[in-house]
Design an enzyme around this catalytic site. Structure first.
Site, short mmCIF file in Angstrom:
data_model
loop_
_atom_site.label_atom_id
_atom_site.label_comp_id
_atom_site.label_asym_id
_atom_site.label_seq_id
_atom_site.Cartn_x
_atom_site.Cartn_y
_atom_site.Cartn_z
N PRO A 2 0.83 -1.20 0.00
CG PRO A 2 -0.80 -1.60 1.59
CD PRO A 2 0.52 -2.11 1.12
CD GLU A 3 3.02 3.41 -4.31
OE1 GLU A 3 3.03 4.64 -4.50
OE2 GLU A 3 3.48 2.60 -5.12
CG HIS A 91 -3.72 -14.99 6.33
ND1 HIS A 91 -2.58 -15.71 6.63
CD2 HIS A 91 -4.24 -15.55 5.20
CE1 HIS A 91 -2.41 -16.66 5.72
NE2 HIS A 91 -3.40 -16.58 4.85
#
Length: 271
Positions: A2-3, A91
């Site tokens: 993710p940016e 997860h």
């Protein structure tokens, strides 16, 4: 990974649902992330209130009176808001359970992310204190970037992706900003004029601002959804388009590797 726009969208997505609410319980199913999840989360947080949710670079900060939770999403991490009792999957590593029945769930298939704790000002944490300015802050301007570049012989793309120079300009948006500014990604940072840096700074700010604005349409995904704002592919002009035609001049887009990252550019539009 993710940016900055994706992390900002995550921050905005969760903030309205947890700010002002009290932690009831912290459930840690997997303590081994990039760094061990600190025991203090389960010992200190219950009974405290989230005063605010903010972002520094790609770190999400949950501020409370005794300290701050520092969250990094790593390569595959995500956060979402659920109702208490929602079944955990493989997860789903950490649940921040609130007294109103909501849960902030941290999920990370690859476990490259981190959930940390600090009792000091978060900006003084070892992971944050040496970071450069935010790209959308006024301090990040032409004079700043030009002056920092004068001794830098590395490729300009690597230069603007250095978090000690400026935070949050990741691979995708570095490709895009350089294309819009007309600058070849492999040009040496100290060989670029101040006038061209003016355009690059403007395009970095415009590109990130536009991506964040587009992310606003995905905020609903953080409540009972998948918590993934996604990359804003519909707006991408070069990244992921190697071998396709430039949408400006029609030249076939080229791909090279810089610092082991895919770099796509137009040899006609970028000099």
């Amino acid at each position: 990974m993710p940016e900055l726009p994706e992390v900002e969208t995550t921050c905005r997505g969760i903030a309205p649902h947890i700010t002002g609410h009290e932690f009831q319980e912290i459930i840690i199913r997997q303590p081994k992330l990039r760094w061990p999840v600190p025991d203090e989360l389960t010992q200190v947080l219950p009974g405290t209130v989230v005063n605010s949710v903010s972002r520094r670079a790609k770190y999400i900060l949950l501020l409370t009176d005794p300290g701050s939770v520092i969250i990094h999403l790593g390569m595959s991490g995500r956060l979402r808001v659920l109702l208490s009792g929602a079944a955990a999957e493989a997860h789903d590593h950490i649940d921040f359970v609130f007294s109103d029945g909501r849960v902030l769930r941290y999920t990370d298939p690859r476990r490259f992310g981190s959930v940390l704790w600090t009792t000091s000002a978060p900006e003084q944490h070892k992971l944050l204190k040496s970071l450069g300015p935010e790209p959308l802050d006024d301090i990040f301007d032409t004079h700043y970037l030009f002056e920092r570049s004068r001794t830098k012989q590395l490729a300009v793309k690597n230069f603007i992706m250095d978090s000690h120079i400026v935070v949050g300009v990741g691979n995708i948006y570095a490709n895009e900003a350089l294309f819009k500014a007309g600058i070849h990604p492999n040009r040496a940072a100290n060989k670029i004029s101040k006038e061209r840096y003016q355009r690059l700074v403007d395009e970095i700010k415009r590109t990130l601002t536009a991506a964040i604005a587009q992310g606003g349409t995905t905020l609903k995904d953080f409540v009972g959804g998948d918590g993934k704002p996604g990359y804003f592919k519909q707006a991408l002009m070069v990244y992921g388009r190697a071998g396709e035609r430039c949408i400006v001049c029609g030249t076939v887009l080229q791909e090279i590797r810089l610092a082991q990252r895919s770099t796509v550019y137009c040899k006609h539009c970028q000099r």
